[in-house]
Design a protein around this motif. Structure first.
Motif, PDB file in Angstrom:
ATOM      1  N   SER A 106       0.742  -1.210   0.170  1.00  0.00           N
ATOM      2  CA  SER A 106       0.089   0.108   0.202  1.00  0.00           C
ATOM      3  C   SER A 106       0.932   1.222   0.148  1.00  0.00           C
ATOM      4  CB  SER A 106      -1.193   0.223   1.149  1.00  0.00           C
ATOM      5  OG  SER A 106      -0.415  -0.109   2.270  1.00  0.00           O
ATOM      6  N   ASP A 109       1.901   1.959  -3.587  1.00  0.00           N
ATOM      7  CA  ASP A 109       0.486   1.889  -4.509  1.00  0.00           C
ATOM      8  C   ASP A 109       0.027   3.651  -4.185  1.00  0.00           C
ATOM      9  OD1 ASP A 109       0.392  -0.446  -5.880  1.00  0.00           O
ATOM     10  OD2 ASP A 109      -0.594  -1.211  -4.417  1.00  0.00           O
ATOM     11  N   ALA A 110       0.242   3.943  -3.049  1.00  0.00           N
ATOM     12  CA  ALA A 110      -0.190   5.351  -2.718  1.00  0.00           C
ATOM     13  C   ALA A 110       0.640   6.419  -3.274  1.00  0.00           C
ATOM     14  CB  ALA A 110      -0.163   5.324  -1.344  1.00  0.00           C
ATOM     15  N   VAL A 118      -6.840   3.205  -5.837  1.00  0.00           N
ATOM     16  CA  VAL A 118      -7.200   2.143  -4.711  1.00  0.00           C
ATOM     17  C   VAL A 118      -7.899   0.909  -5.256  1.00  0.00           C
ATOM     18  CG1 VAL A 118      -8.518   1.815  -2.422  1.00  0.00           C
ATOM     19  CG2 VAL A 118      -7.245   3.942  -2.921  1.00  0.00           C
ATOM     20  N   ALA A 121      -5.439  -1.063  -7.106  1.00  0.00           N
ATOM     21  CA  ALA A 121      -4.351  -2.063  -6.052  1.00  0.00           C
ATOM     22  C   ALA A 121      -5.056  -2.889  -5.288  1.00  0.00           C
ATOM     23  CB  ALA A 121      -4.196  -0.914  -4.991  1.00  0.00           C
ATOM     24  N   TYR A 163      -5.502   3.960   0.990  1.00  0.00           N
ATOM     25  CA  TYR A 163      -4.697   2.780   0.646  1.00  0.00           C
ATOM     26  C   TYR A 163      -4.479   1.846   1.679  1.00  0.00           C
ATOM     27  CZ  TYR A 163      -3.822   4.733  -3.883  1.00  0.00           C
ATOM     28  OH  TYR A 163      -4.042   5.741  -5.190  1.00  0.00           O
TER      29      TYR A 163
END
Length: 329
Positions: A106, A109-110, A118, A121, A163
């Motif tokens: 996360s 991904d953020a 989101v 992800a 996330y």
């Protein structure tokens, strides 16, 4: 009086009590080890795992409590997000036939530069989960929410809370164990912000000291292990990583000029409005700002910021002294 360690562990345990799968105090990993079964654990994620000292420290604790039974494989990759995880799952995870997999992506991904929503992800995470369970229906999957970034690394991740919450939600929906590092790190940031930053000086990657103080106790408790002695591992991949970034001429010798230049650059990254001072908003923490504002004038300047890190140079804190013998990388 409660120690910082007691406060941090209490913050973690109260936060994770709702997430432990079906209320079990011990992970399936630990239950199987206690039953005398050999187990393979794969840690999978970003640089927070790839260079995280908590992995080596966890390995040390497992070796102490279950000698010769647990194989720990660090399958993470610095700079990776869940797109990489989805593509690399076969090679980095499934090829090792793991009994337990710890997953965290996360934090990357953020990162706004990734343009990873989101929803995307979550799709990647669910894909990885389904493939792990297809390969081993009895396998244990544990999700992780890692230590919170601050300052410029938080600025780069403006929606990280969403996330991280997605990981919590997926863990709850599937009945998975969740290891949530956030509460204990946030408690340290609130109660001892200077120590928080010295434990994670580049504002996102904990050094060995940060893992010993916060990350590893969180992981060990969440798995249901006895505390053990994680300090038996002297490995500090993160310290080597940060030192490598400082060593601009790559002569494997860190000069004071190189050291100071790195923290000056870190200060400038935090100074997003270019006014030669860093505000509490730019640090994303009023507690941290107040702790670093040595003269109390409400303005954090470059000299005040750089001064905090001098002990890391004087104590050679970014040079690992050695390592425990590792079964796998």
């Amino acid at each position: 009086m409660k120690t910082i360690a007691t406060i941090l562990l209490g913050a973690f345990l109260s936060a994770c009590s709702l997430h432990a799968a079906e209320g079990d105090s011990k992970s399936r990993l630990v239950q199987n080890l206690e039953a005398g079964k050999k187990q393979t654990l794969v840690t999978f994620g970003t640089s927070l795992t790839a260079v995280g000292a908590w992995v080596d420290q966890l390995r040390a604790v497992l070796d102490q409590q279950f000698p010769g039974q647990a194989t720990v494989i660090n399958g993470a990759q610095g700079g990776a997000n869940s797109d990489w995880g989805r593509e690399s799952l076969d090679e980095r995870v499934l090829a090792h036939k793991p009994d337990t997999v710890l997953i965290e992506f996360s934090v990357n991904d953020a990162n706004a530069r990734r343009n990873t929503s989101v929803e995307h992800a979550k799709e990647n995470l669910e894909n990885m989960i389904e493939r792990i369970l297809a390969a081993n229906p009895d396998g244990e999957i544990i999700l992780q929410v890692m230590n919170p970034p601050v300052a410029h690394t938080k600025t780069a991740r403006p929606e990280i809370a969403a996330y991280d919450q997605m990981y919590r939600d997926v863990a709850a929906a599937r009945g998975f164990r969740l290891i949530d590092h956030g509460p204990a790190w946030q408690e340290l940031l609130k109660t001892d912000p200077r120590t928080f930053l010295l434990c994670s000086p580049d504002t996102i990657h904990p050094l060995r000291s940060g893992s010993l103080k916060v990350s590893t106790p969180v992981v060990v408790a969440a798995l249901g292990l006895a505390p053990g002695d994680p300090s038996a591992s002297t490995e500090d991949r993160c310290g080597k990583y940060v030192r490598g970034m400082m060593d601009k001429d790559k002569d494997r010798k860190l000069s004071r000029a190189e050291f100071d230049a790195f923290w000056i650059e870190q200060f400038k990254l935090n100074d997003t409005d270019g006014d030669a001072t860093v505000s509490a908003a730019e640090l994303h923490s009023p507690e941290l700002h107040a702790a670093l504002d040595a003269n109390g004038d409400g303005k954090l300047d470059q000299a005040e910021y750089v001064a905090l890190f001098t002990p890391l140079f004087e104590n050679n804190s970014l040079e690992a002294s050695g390592s425990t013998k590792r079964k796998n990388q």
